[in-house]
Design an enzyme around this catalytic site. Structure first.
Site, mmCIF file in Angstrom:
data_model
loop_
_atom_site.group_PDB
_atom_site.id
_atom_site.type_symbol
_atom_site.label_atom_id
_atom_site.label_comp_id
_atom_site.label_asym_id
_atom_site.label_seq_id
_atom_site.Cartn_x
_atom_site.Cartn_y
_atom_site.Cartn_z
ATOM 1 N N SER A 17 0.844 -1.200 0.000
ATOM 2 C CA SER A 17 0.000 0.000 0.000
ATOM 3 C C SER A 17 0.874 1.243 0.000
ATOM 4 C CB SER A 17 -0.881 0.023 1.245
ATOM 5 O OG SER A 17 -1.659 -1.142 1.292
ATOM 6 N N CYS A 18 0.258 2.347 -0.355
ATOM 7 C CA CYS A 18 0.910 3.653 -0.334
ATOM 8 C C CYS A 18 1.503 3.874 1.065
ATOM 9 C CB CYS A 18 -0.137 4.712 -0.646
ATOM 10 S SG CYS A 18 0.499 6.378 -0.649
ATOM 11 N N PRO A 19 2.704 4.352 1.197
ATOM 12 C CA PRO A 19 3.579 4.898 0.156
ATOM 13 C C PRO A 19 4.649 3.910 -0.325
ATOM 14 C CG PRO A 19 4.452 5.536 2.264
ATOM 15 C CD PRO A 19 3.224 4.649 2.531
ATOM 16 N N ASP A 38 -1.878 -1.416 -5.867
ATOM 17 C CA ASP A 38 -2.606 -0.349 -5.171
ATOM 18 C C ASP A 38 -3.192 0.614 -6.214
ATOM 19 O OD1 ASP A 38 -3.523 1.702 -3.602
ATOM 20 O OD2 ASP A 38 -1.574 2.277 -2.800
ATOM 21 N N ASP A 61 -0.256 8.557 -7.519
ATOM 22 C CA ASP A 61 0.994 8.702 -6.775
ATOM 23 C C ASP A 61 2.193 8.795 -7.720
ATOM 24 O OD1 ASP A 61 -0.467 8.543 -4.447
ATOM 25 O OD2 ASP A 61 0.064 6.458 -4.028
#
Length: 80
Positions: free
Chosen positions: A18-20, A45, A51
């Site tokens: 998942s981010c980041p 993701d 992003d």
């Protein structure tokens, strides 16, 4: 136009992260390749799309290609 796999200097497998983390792993990989070389990033993701666009803009690295296939997002980035 698909990028020729022989041109890819490094592949970052960020699937399941998942981010980041996809960006973090990509930022680390970019430092390992020469300017002008390509990095392929694979992520799952959905947020990684925006992003990577934002990251490329802020860092000056070029987002050469961006595709999605069966829930896997593929980004090809050229180091500045």
């Amino acid at each position: 136009m698909a990028t020729d796999a022989k041109q890819i200097a490094q592949v970052v497998d960020a699937k399941g992260l998942s981010c980041p983390m996809p960006i973090v792993k990509t930022a680390q990989a970019v430092k390992m390749v020469a300017p002008g070389e390509l990095i392929e990033v694979l992520a799952t993701d959905p947020g990684s799309t925006k992003d990577f666009v934002a990251w490329a803009k802020t860092t000056g690295n070029e987002l050469v290609e961006q595709t999605v296939d069966a829930g896997v997002y593929r980004f090809v980035i050229r180091r500045k």
